[in-house]
Motif scaffolding. Structure first.
Motif, PDB file in Angstrom:
ATOM      1  N   LEU B 135      28.796  48.276  36.444  1.00  0.00           N
ATOM      2  CA  LEU B 135      29.642  49.443  36.667  1.00  0.00           C
ATOM      3  C   LEU B 135      29.695  50.296  35.408  1.00  0.00           C
ATOM      4  CD1 LEU B 135      32.649  47.976  38.689  1.00  0.00           C
ATOM      5  CD2 LEU B 135      30.804  49.417  39.531  1.00  0.00           C
ATOM      6  N   GLY B 136      29.825  49.635  34.238  1.00  0.00           N
ATOM      7  CA  GLY B 136      29.874  50.359  32.969  1.00  0.00           C
ATOM      8  C   GLY B 136      28.601  51.165  32.747  1.00  0.00           C
ATOM      9  N   PHE B 137      27.426  50.515  32.911  1.00  0.00           N
ATOM     10  CA  PHE B 137      26.143  51.230  32.780  1.00  0.00           C
ATOM     11  C   PHE B 137      26.115  52.404  33.746  1.00  0.00           C
ATOM     12  CE2 PHE B 137      24.301  46.767  32.016  1.00  0.00           C
ATOM     13  CZ  PHE B 137      24.646  46.808  30.685  1.00  0.00           C
ATOM     14  N   VAL B 544      23.576  42.388  28.608  1.00  0.00           N
ATOM     15  CA  VAL B 544      24.433  42.667  27.452  1.00  0.00           C
ATOM     16  C   VAL B 544      23.579  42.834  26.207  1.00  0.00           C
ATOM     17  CG1 VAL B 544      26.271  41.741  25.991  1.00  0.00           C
ATOM     18  CG2 VAL B 544      26.380  41.437  28.464  1.00  0.00           C
ATOM     19  N   SER B 545      22.612  41.933  26.019  1.00  0.00           N
ATOM     20  CA  SER B 545      21.833  42.024  24.790  1.00  0.00           C
ATOM     21  C   SER B 545      20.798  43.150  24.861  1.00  0.00           C
ATOM     22  CB  SER B 545      21.180  40.678  24.463  1.00  0.00           C
ATOM     23  OG  SER B 545      20.088  40.449  25.309  1.00  0.00           O
ATOM     24  N   LEU B 546      20.273  43.422  26.065  1.00  0.00           N
ATOM     25  CA  LEU B 546      19.309  44.522  26.187  1.00  0.00           C
ATOM     26  C   LEU B 546      19.975  45.878  25.956  1.00  0.00           C
ATOM     27  CD1 LEU B 546      17.129  43.481  29.260  1.00  0.00           C
ATOM     28  CD2 LEU B 546      16.416  43.632  26.876  1.00  0.00           C
ATOM     29  N   GLY B 550      19.191  49.177  23.415  1.00  0.00           N
ATOM     30  CA  GLY B 550      18.904  50.503  23.967  1.00  0.00           C
ATOM     31  C   GLY B 550      17.823  50.530  25.024  1.00  0.00           C
ATOM     32  N   ALA B 551      17.495  49.372  25.594  1.00  0.00           N
ATOM     33  CA  ALA B 551      16.451  49.331  26.619  1.00  0.00           C
ATOM     34  C   ALA B 551      17.034  49.733  27.977  1.00  0.00           C
ATOM     35  CB  ALA B 551      15.839  47.931  26.688  1.00  0.00           C
ATOM     36  N   VAL B 555      17.571  47.727  31.643  1.00  0.00           N
ATOM     37  CA  VAL B 555      18.942  47.443  32.076  1.00  0.00           C
ATOM     38  C   VAL B 555      19.184  48.025  33.474  1.00  0.00           C
ATOM     39  CG1 VAL B 555      21.351  48.002  31.652  1.00  0.00           C
ATOM     40  CG2 VAL B 555      19.920  47.219  29.784  1.00  0.00           C
ATOM     41  N   ALA B 556      18.710  49.255  33.683  1.00  0.00           N
ATOM     42  CA  ALA B 556      18.930  49.890  34.986  1.00  0.00           C
ATOM     43  C   ALA B 556      18.228  49.106  36.086  1.00  0.00           C
ATOM     44  CB  ALA B 556      18.429  51.328  34.962  1.00  0.00           C
ATOM     45  N   ALA B 557      16.977  48.709  35.846  1.00  0.00           N
ATOM     46  CA  ALA B 557      16.250  47.966  36.867  1.00  0.00           C
ATOM     47  C   ALA B 557      16.911  46.613  37.137  1.00  0.00           C
ATOM     48  CB  ALA B 557      14.800  47.767  36.441  1.00  0.00           C
TER      49      ALA B 557
END
Lengths: 354, 582
Positions: B135-137, B544-546, B550-551, B555-557
Motif C-alpha cells: 500500500l505504501g509503495f 523492504v530491502s529492495l 531504489g529498485a 518492487v512494483a513487480a
C-alpha cells in the motif's frame, strides 16, 4: 367505533405467500387475538400492522387514516405510525435503565424533561415497577422485564397496542398470573389491543374476539365462546380445546342428525359440514363431553379402560375399543377394565374427512 | 417391559492398572510437552531481548557488561523522542479516523439495505490482507510528487504541484487511519450482526428514524466492541512499520519501529543493545494494551448476550440516503484501495513514467521477465508460497496442538497457555524477527537453521500465534460440550475424545484457518526483515530491502505478485464461504 381496519392484506417473501387476503376490524376498547399454528402468518400480520413488514397489496387504516394502502402507494414508516408494540423477546435496550427505556418514546416526541419524568413514573407505578426505575433490564426478572416492555409501549398513549406472544417468555406458573394481570390492565385502561398467540387458552382468556389464522387466511372469526362451542370447520374444532377424533363412515344423514359407523360401534352426531351417506367422516368431541356411565344406552360404547391419570382437579382416562383410542375426563379414580362410555349426540361434531 | 439380561462390556482401560493407565499417562505427557515447547518458543526470544537490553554491547562481543547504557543512549537521543511523539500522533490519529469510520461502515453494511453490500464486503477487507508495504509503495507511485495521479492532476489543472503531500506526518496519519478502518469494521460488524433486530425495531416503533436508531440503540449496544477495536487500532499504531518506512523517509519522519530499524547501523557496528532497549520500551507500551484488549474482548458481547431470540434479521431501509451512504463508502474505497493498488499495478507494467508520457508507449512486461532472471527473487517467490502453504499448514497444526492443550480444562496449564499466546501479540513483527535472529545466533546448535526457511517459519508461527489461536479456539467452541461429554461417558479418554469427536468436527474450521493463515503469511513483511539471508528470502522482507536500494521496477513487480497471491487466497476463501473474521 372502529379503530383499526385491515382490508384484504397480501404479503409475500420472495415467492412464498405469507398472507393471502386478510381482513378484520378492531373496535375501540376491544382486544382481538390472532391465533394460529406456527407458519400461519399471525406474527407477520401483526408486524405488517406495525409497519415492520412490507405488504404487497391491501389496506391498513387507523382511525380512518391509511397506514398502508397498496392501491394509493401509501406506506407510513414504522416510526410515524405511533403504535405501541410489545415484542416477544421484550427487546429492552440493555444499555439503558428502565426509566430510559420507557422514556425514550416521549423524548423522541420532544416532551419536556419534567413531564417525561412524571409520565414515566406514573406508567411504572401503574405496572408496579415504580421502585425499579434506575435498574438495568438484565437486573430484572422475566415478569418485570415484560412489564417494562409494556410500559414502554403504553407511555405515549398509542391508539392501539400490539402484543407479540406477550406471555410466551414466562414460566408456566407465572404465565397464568400474568394473563389475568394483563387482561385486567387492558380492561382498566380501556386499551384497544391486537395480540398474537399460539395458545388457544391464552387467546380465549385474553380477548373479546379471536381470529383463527390458517396458512395466511382467516379460518374463523368470533368470540371465544363461538370459536370453542360452534366451530365451523374441522381445523377450528381441532385447534380449540382438547379433542377426541374418531374416523368413521357416514351411514345416514337426516337434516343435522348424522349416523356414523366405525369398527364395531355406531354413534349419532351433529352435522357441521356437508355430508353424504357412504363417505368417510371425522367426528370431533371434546374430552370433557365424553362421559363414563353405568350401563348401555343411546350413543354409548363399551370400551376398555387402559389407565387413569391423576391431573389434580380431575382424572383423565384412556380407553381402547378395537382400533379406536379416546380419552375422557372424570371425577374419580377407576381401575382398568370394561366400562360404558357415552358420546352425547349434540357434542359429537361430524365433519367430512379431509 | 420385562428387563432383558444386559451384558456389561468392560473397557480395556478399566480392566485394571494395566495398558489403560500407561496410555493415560502418555496422553498427559503429550499435553505437557506441548505446553513446554510453546513456553520455550515464546519466552526464549523475549527474554533474550530483555537480556540484551541490559548489556552495554551486542551479546556476542567480548567486552559486554551489564549496564543501563543502552537505555541512557536512547533517552538522550532526540530522534527517539521525536519518533515517540510521531508514533503517539499517528496512533491517536488512527484512533480518531478508524473508529468512527469503521463504526459507520459496519452499521451501513450490517444493518441497512445499502446497495451492493455483497460485493463491497471483500473489497472492504482488502487493506487487512494486502501488505502495508505494498500500500505504501502504491501511494508513492500513485500520489507521490511525481505519481500517476499527481501527474494527471497537474496536467489536468495546469499546476506544477499536486495539492497534496503524502510525505507529511498528517498524510501518513490519515493513510494509516484509513487503512485501519477495516479492523474496526470487522469487530463492529460482527457484533452488529449478532444484535437481534428486535431492539432496533422497538426503537422505530417508539418513533425513532433510522439514523436515531443507529445513534441511540445500535451503536451504543456495540460500544464494548467499538471500544475493543479502538484499543486494537491504537495498539496497531505502535506497530505500524511499512507505511512510515516508505512514506516517512523522504521528509525524515521517524516512528518507533522505523527508528529501531534505522538504529541497525547507527554506531557502525550492529547496535543490538540499543535496538533491544527500544524493543523493550515498545513492549512496555504494547503489552498493557494487549492485556486491556483481552479484558475488553470479554465484555465485547456483554449487551449481545442479553438479547432475546436472534430472530430473522431485517435490514433497515435507508430510503434516498442509501446513495449518499454508498458515495461515502465508495470514496473511502477509492482513496484506500483503488488509488494505491492501481498505482502499483500500473507501475509494474511500465518502464518509466512522467508528465506527458503516454502509458501505451512505455508499456512493458520486462519488470516481470527480469524477475525470473534473478535467483534471489525467484527464491523469494518460491519461499513465500512455501511458507504460506506448507508453513501455514504446519502452523495450524501447532496452533491446534496448543488449542487442545487448553481445551475445556481449567488448570494452571491452560491458564498459562491463555496468557502465553498473548505475549507474541505484544511484540511487533520486526522485533520478533530480531529476537529470533538472536536465538539462532545465540543458542548452540541452532546456527545452521539460521539460513533456512525454518527460522522464518518459526518466527511467523510465533508472531501470529494469538491470531491463529483465536481461529482455532473459535472452531473448538463451536463443538458443543455435550458431544464430548457423550464420548467420555461411553468410555473414551480425553485423547480419544479429541481424535474421535472434536477433531473431525472442527475439520472445516481448520481448513478455513489454514487459508487465513496462508494469507497472513503471504502478507507478512516485517518479521522476515532481520532474518533475510541468501536462502530465506520472502517477498515481503525482500521488498523492504529492495526499496532501500531504489529498485522500484522490481518492487512494483513483486508487489503485484504479492497481491495476486493474497488475492488467490481471498478468492478461494470467498468461494468456499470462509468467514473472514469471527
Amino acid at each position: 367505533m372502529t379503530k383499526l381496519i385491515v382490508e384484504d392484506l397480501h404479503l409475500s417473501y420472495d415467492a412464498t405467500q405469507i398472507l393471502k387476503g386478510v381482513s378484520f376490524h378492531l373496535k375501540a376498547g376491544e382486544v382481538v387475538s390472532l391465533l394460529g399454528a406456527s407458519g400461519s402468518g399471525k406474527t407477520t400480520l401483526l408486524r405488517a400492522v406495525a409497519g415492520l413488514e412490507q405488504p404487497s397489496s391491501g389496506q391498513i387504516l387507523l382511525d380512518g387514516k391509511a397506514l398502508y394502502d397498496g392501491a394509493k402507494n401509501v406506506n407510513l414508516p414504522v416510526e410515524q405510525r405511533s403504535l405501541g408494540l410489545v415484542f416477544q423477546s421484550y427487546a429492552l435496550w440493555p444499555h439503558r435503565t428502565v426509566f430510559d427505556n420507557v422514556g425514550y418514546g416521549l423524548s423522541l416526541r420532544k416532551v419536556p424533561q419534567a413531564e417525561i419524568k412524571q409520565r414515566v413514573q406514573k406508567a411504572l407505578d401503574q405496572l408496579g415497577l415504580g421502585h425499579l426505575a434506575e435498574r438495568f433490564p438484565f437486573q430484572l426478572s422475566g415478569g418485570q422485564q415484560q412489564r417494562v416492555a409494556i410500559a414502554r409501549a403504553l407511555v405515549y398513549n398509542p391508539p392501539v397496542i400490539l402484543l407479540d406472544e406477550p406471555l410466551s417468555n414466562l414460566d408456566a406458573k407465572l404465565r397464568e398470573e400474568a394473563r389475568a394481570w394483563l387482561r385486567e390492565l387492558i380492561v382498566s385502561l380501556n386499551l384497544s389491543a391486537l395480540c398474537v398467540t399460539h395458545d388457544q387458552t391464552e387467546a380465549m382468556a385474553m380477548s373479546d374476539r379471536i381470529l383463527l389464522l390458517k396458512n395466511g387466511k382467516i379460518e374463523q372469526e368470533g368470540t371465544p365462546a363461538e370459536l370453542y362451542a360452534a366451530p365451523k370447520s374441522l381445523y377450528t374444532a381441532e385447534f380449540m380445546g382438547s379433542n377426541n377424533k374418531l374416523s368413521a363412515k357416514v351411514v345416514s344423514v337426516e337434516g343435522e342428525q348424522v349416523k356414523l359407523a366405525g369398527d364395531g360401534w355406531e354413534l349419532n352426531g351433529l352435522a357441521r359440514d356437508w355430508l353424504t351417506a357412504g363417505n368417510d367422516a371425522q367426528a370431533v368431541i371434546r374430552l370433557e363431553r365424553v362421559r363414563v356411565v353405568d350401563g348401555p344406552g343411546d350413543n354409548r360404547i363399551k370400551a376398555k379402560l387402559i389407565t387413569a391419570m391423576y391431573l389434580g382437579d380431575r382424572w383423565e382416562y384412556l380407553f381402547h375399543q378395537g382400533g379406536l383410542r379416546f380419552r375422557a375426563y372424570g371425577g374419580e379414580p377407576r381401575d382398568a377394565g370394561d366400562y360404558w362410555v357415552e358420546f352425547p349426540a349434540n357434542d359429537c361434531w361430524v365433519f367430512a374427512a379431509a | 417391559m420385562s428387563s432383558t439380561t444386559s451384558m456389561q462390556v468392560p473397557l480395556p482401560a478399566s480392566t485394571g492398572g494395566g495398558g489403560g493407565g500407561e496410555w493415560r499417562a502418555y496422553a498427559g505427557l503429550g499435553r505437557w510437552l506441548t505446553i513446554a515447547i510453546a513456553v520455550t518458543v515464546v519466552a526464549l526470544p523475549l527474554s533474550l531481548i530483555l537480556f540484551q537490553s541490559f548489556l552495554s554491547a551486542p551479546f556476542f562481543m567480548p567486552n559486554k557488561t551489564v549496564s543501563l547504557e543502552a537505555y541512557r543512549f536512547v533517552f538522550d537521543d532526540p530522534d527517539f523522542w521525536s519518533s515517540l511523539k510521531n508514533t503517539c500522533a499517528i496512533a491517536f490519529g488512527m484512533l480518531f479516523i478508524a473508529v468512527p469510520m469503521g463504526g459507520v461502515l459496519a452499521f451501513l453494511m450490517a444493518r441497512t439495505d445499502l446497495p451492493g453490500r455483497r460485493w463491497l464486503e471483500p473489497l472492504l477487507l482488502t487493506p487487512v490482507f494486502v501488505s502495508p508495504m505494498v500500500l505504501g509503495f502504491g501511494y508513492v507511485v500513485a500520489a507521490g510528487p511525481v505519481g500517476f495521479y499527481s501527474s494527471w492532476w497537474m496536467s489536468l489543472f495546469g499546476t506544477d504541484a499536486a495539492p497534496w503531500n503524502i510525505y507529511s506526518l498528517w498524510a501518513i496519519t490519515l493513510i494509516a487511519g484509513l487503512t485501519h478502518v477495516p479492523h474496526v469494521y470487522l469487530y463492529a460488524s460482527s457484533s452488529l450482526r449478532n444484535l437481534g433486530s428486535d431492539v432496533e425495531e422497538a426503537a422505530r416503533v417508539s418513533g425513532a428514524s433510522p439514523f436515531r436508531v443507529a445513534r441511540d440503540v445500535s451503536l451504543p449496544m456495540v460500544m464494548p466492541s467499538l471500544l475493543f477495536a479502538g484499543v486494537l487500532v491504537f495498539f496497531l499504531g505502535f506497530e505500524v512499520f511499512g507505511l512510515p518506512l516508505v512514506l516517512g523517509d523522504p521528509e525524515g519522519h521517524l516512528v518507533l519501529t522505523t527508528y529501531l530499524y534505522k538504529l541497525t547501523n547507527k554506531l557502525g557496528i550492529p547496535s543490538y543493545h540499543l535496538m533491544a532497549a527500544v524493543a523493550v520500551l515498545i513492549i512496555l507500551v504494547t503489552f498493557p494494551l494487549v492485556l486491556l484488549q483481552r479484558r475488553l474482548l470479554r465484555n465485547a458481547g456483554r449487551y449481545i448476550a442479553v438479547k432475546g431470540k436472534a430472530a430473522r434479521q431485517h435490514a433497515l431501509p435507508l430510503g434516498a440516503w442509501r446513495w449518499v451512504a454508498l458515495a461515502i463508502v465508495a470514496l473511502w474505497l477509492i482513496v484506500t484501495v483503488f488509488v494505491p493498488l492501481s498505482g502499483i499495478t500500473l507501475r509494474a507494467f511500465v518502464s518509466h513514467w512522467g508528465q506527458g508520457v503516454p502509458l501505451t508507449e512505455v508499456f512493458t512486461l520486462s519488470n516481470f521477465t527480469d524477475l525470473f532472471e534473478n535467483d534471489s527473487l525467484v527464491r523469494a517467490i518460491i519461499n513465500s508460497f512455501g511458507v504460506g502453504i506448507l508453513g501455514g499448514a504446519m502452523a495450524v497444526a501447532c496452533y491446534t496442538a496448543v488449542g487442545f492443550a487448553g481445551h475445556r480444562r481449567n488448570d494452571w496449564g491452560s491458564k498459562l497457555m491463555d496468557y502465553l499466546v498473548l505475549v507474541p501479540r505484544a511484540v511487533p513483527g520486526l522485533l520478533a524477527g530480531l529476537a529470533f535472529l538472536w536465538v539462532f545466533l545465540f543458542v548452540p546448535g541452532l546456527k545452521e537453521f539460521k539460513n533456512s526457511m525454518f527460522s522464518i517459519w518459526l518466527a511467523y508461527m510465533v508472531v501470529w500465534m494469538a491470531y491463529g489461536m483465536r481461529l482455532i479456539q473459535g472452531a473448538l467452541m463451536q463443538v458443543g460440550p455435550e458431544l464430548e461429554e457423550a464420548a467420555r461417558s461411553v468410555g473414551a479418554t480425553k485423547g480419544q475424545t479429541s481424535r474421535y469427536v472434536t477433531l473431525p468436527l472442527i475439520k472445516s474450521g481448520l481448513l478455513a484457518s489454514w487459508l487465513l493463515v496462508f494469507m497472513i503469511f503471504e502478507r507478512e513483511y516485517s518479521t522476515g526483515v532481520y532474518l533475510l539471508s541468501p536462502g530465506t528470502e520472502v517477498i515481503g522482507a525482500l521488498m523492504v530491502s529492495l526499496w532501500a536500494t531504489g529498485a522500484v521496477d522490481q518492487v512494483a513487480a513483486l508487489s503485484v505478485i504479492n497481491i495476486l497471491m493474497v488475492g488467490a487466497g481471498l478468492a478461494v476463501a470467498l468461494r468456499f464461504g470462509v468467514k473472514l473474521h469471527d
